[in-house]
Design a protein around this motif. Structure first.
Motif, PDB file in Angstrom:
ATOM      1  N   SER A 138      37.207  10.513 -13.261  1.00 37.78           N
ATOM      2  CA  SER A 138      36.513  11.409 -14.184  1.00 37.78           C
ATOM      3  C   SER A 138      35.680  10.620 -15.182  1.00 37.78           C
ATOM      4  N   LEU A 139      34.631  11.256 -15.649  1.00 36.43           N
ATOM      5  CA  LEU A 139      33.816  10.750 -16.735  1.00 36.43           C
ATOM      6  C   LEU A 139      33.380  11.929 -17.582  1.00 36.43           C
ATOM      7  N   ARG A 140      33.119  11.648 -18.838  1.00 36.38           N
ATOM      8  CA  ARG A 140      32.599  12.675 -19.732  1.00 36.38           C
ATOM      9  C   ARG A 140      31.296  12.173 -20.340  1.00 36.38           C
ATOM     10  N   LEU A 141      30.218  12.846 -20.034  1.00 40.05           N
ATOM     11  CA  LEU A 141      28.929  12.518 -20.616  1.00 40.05           C
ATOM     12  C   LEU A 141      28.723  13.341 -21.882  1.00 40.05           C
ATOM     13  N   SER A 142      28.021  12.739 -22.814  1.00 38.20           N
ATOM     14  CA  SER A 142      27.711  13.431 -24.047  1.00 38.20           C
ATOM     15  C   SER A 142      26.233  13.276 -24.358  1.00 38.20           C
ATOM     16  N   CYS A 143      25.676  14.271 -24.997  1.00 37.75           N
ATOM     17  CA  CYS A 143      24.273  14.232 -25.391  1.00 37.75           C
ATOM     18  C   CYS A 143      24.182  14.706 -26.840  1.00 37.75           C
ATOM     19  N   ALA A 144      23.657  13.845 -27.685  1.00 36.11           N
ATOM     20  CA  ALA A 144      23.502  14.177 -29.096  1.00 36.11           C
ATOM     21  C   ALA A 144      22.059  14.558 -29.372  1.00 36.11           C
ATOM     22  N   ALA A 145      21.867  15.647 -30.080  1.00 36.98           N
ATOM     23  CA  ALA A 145      20.526  16.154 -30.368  1.00 36.98           C
ATOM     24  C   ALA A 145      20.226  16.052 -31.852  1.00 36.98           C
ATOM     25  N   SER A 146      18.956  15.841 -32.137  1.00 37.90           N
ATOM     26  CA  SER A 146      18.522  15.804 -33.523  1.00 37.90           C
ATOM     27  C   SER A 146      17.080  16.254 -33.602  1.00 37.90           C
ATOM     28  N   GLY A 147      16.660  16.631 -34.781  1.00 35.85           N
ATOM     29  CA  GLY A 147      15.255  16.909 -35.024  1.00 35.85           C
ATOM     30  C   GLY A 147      14.910  18.369 -35.186  1.00 35.85           C
ATOM     31  N   ARG A 148      15.552  19.250 -34.464  1.00 36.49           N
ATOM     32  CA  ARG A 148      15.268  20.685 -34.586  1.00 36.49           C
ATOM     33  C   ARG A 148      16.597  21.434 -34.522  1.00 36.49           C
ATOM     34  N   THR A 149      16.530  22.732 -34.688  1.00 36.88           N
ATOM     35  CA  THR A 149      17.749  23.531 -34.673  1.00 36.88           C
ATOM     36  C   THR A 149      18.324  23.569 -33.269  1.00 36.88           C
ATOM     37  N   PHE A 150      19.388  22.825 -33.082  1.00 36.43           N
ATOM     38  CA  PHE A 150      19.993  22.652 -31.762  1.00 36.43           C
ATOM     39  C   PHE A 150      20.394  23.980 -31.155  1.00 36.43           C
ATOM     40  N   SER A 151      20.938  24.875 -31.965  1.00 38.07           N
ATOM     41  CA  SER A 151      21.461  26.129 -31.433  1.00 38.07           C
ATOM     42  C   SER A 151      20.371  27.058 -30.918  1.00 38.07           C
ATOM     43  N   ASN A 152      19.115  26.734 -31.149  1.00 32.50           N
ATOM     44  CA  ASN A 152      18.020  27.540 -30.618  1.00 32.50           C
ATOM     45  C   ASN A 152      17.697  27.233 -29.163  1.00 32.50           C
ATOM     46  N   TYR A 153      18.302  26.185 -28.621  1.00 30.12           N
ATOM     47  CA  TYR A 153      17.909  25.693 -27.317  1.00 30.12           C
ATOM     48  C   TYR A 153      19.003  25.821 -26.270  1.00 30.12           C
ATOM     49  N   ALA A 154      18.569  26.182 -25.072  1.00 29.50           N
ATOM     50  CA  ALA A 154      19.419  26.011 -23.909  1.00 29.50           C
ATOM     51  C   ALA A 154      19.449  24.522 -23.571  1.00 29.50           C
ATOM     52  N   MET A 155      20.567  24.088 -23.028  1.00 28.01           N
ATOM     53  CA  MET A 155      20.718  22.673 -22.696  1.00 28.01           C
ATOM     54  C   MET A 155      21.054  22.524 -21.216  1.00 28.01           C
ATOM     55  N   GLY A 156      20.508  21.499 -20.613  1.00 24.67           N
ATOM     56  CA  GLY A 156      20.768  21.264 -19.210  1.00 24.67           C
ATOM     57  C   GLY A 156      21.074  19.809 -18.932  1.00 24.67           C
ATOM     58  N   TRP A 157      21.733  19.595 -17.829  1.00 24.06           N
ATOM     59  CA  TRP A 157      21.953  18.250 -17.283  1.00 24.06           C
ATOM     60  C   TRP A 157      21.292  18.204 -15.907  1.00 24.06           C
ATOM     61  N   PHE A 158      20.558  17.136 -15.683  1.00 25.14           N
ATOM     62  CA  PHE A 158      19.929  16.872 -14.401  1.00 25.14           C
ATOM     63  C   PHE A 158      20.317  15.464 -13.990  1.00 25.14           C
ATOM     64  N   ARG A 159      20.109  15.153 -12.735  1.00 26.46           N
ATOM     65  CA  ARG A 159      20.402  13.796 -12.275  1.00 26.46           C
ATOM     66  C   ARG A 159      19.386  13.373 -11.231  1.00 26.46           C
ATOM     67  N   GLN A 160      19.223  12.069 -11.132  1.00 29.68           N
ATOM     68  CA  GLN A 160      18.319  11.507 -10.128  1.00 29.68           C
ATOM     69  C   GLN A 160      18.972  10.298  -9.503  1.00 29.68           C
ATOM     70  N   ALA A 161      19.223  10.416  -8.217  1.00 28.46           N
ATOM     71  CA  ALA A 161      19.790   9.313  -7.448  1.00 28.46           C
ATOM     72  C   ALA A 161      18.662   8.418  -6.947  1.00 28.46           C
ATOM     73  N   PRO A 162      18.956   7.162  -6.640  1.00 28.50           N
ATOM     74  CA  PRO A 162      17.919   6.253  -6.156  1.00 28.50           C
ATOM     75  C   PRO A 162      17.208   6.812  -4.935  1.00 28.50           C
TER      76      PRO A 162
END
Length: 121
Positions: free
Chosen positions: A16-40
């Protein structure tokens, strides 16, 4: 919105791993958030997304039941808990923010720098 992803690393299959993403600059709660990935050598693909209130979540079929997305609007963070990892989960993982919740990358206007997840067999 500035996004900073962290938590990637090397893990054995089944771990298992836990990824985290910290946001700054604008009102975070106004945004939907997504995770994407790109393999080689592959296109970037959708992994998971969560609405601004955390009431709605989407998952790709490949991670459904293994990954869980969550957010903490008080801390301006979004997390991706990844369990039962497989070698095919190896990729650079990106967090993204957008006004509209969805699975298409073009819905997300702001992107983090990516964090590498490597799953060994």
């Amino acid at each position: 919105v500035q996004l900073q992803a962290s938590g990637g690393g090397l893990v054995q299959a089944g771990g298992s791993l836990r990824l985290s993403c910290a946001a700054s600059g604008r009102t975070f709660s106004n945004y939907a958030m997504g995770w994407f990935r790109q393999a080689p050598g592959k296109e970037r693909e959708f992994v998971a997304a969560i609405g601004w209130s955390a009431g709605s979540t989407y998952y790709s079929d490949s991670v459904k039941g293994r990954f869980t997305i969550s957010r903490d609007n008080a801390k301006n963070t979004v997390a991706l808990q990844m369990n039962s990892l497989k070698p095919e989960d190896t990729a650079v993982y990106y967090c993204a923010a957008g006004v509209v919740l969805g699975t298409r990358s073009e819905l997300y206007s702001y992107w983090g720098q990516g964090t590498l997840v490597t799953v060994s067999s």
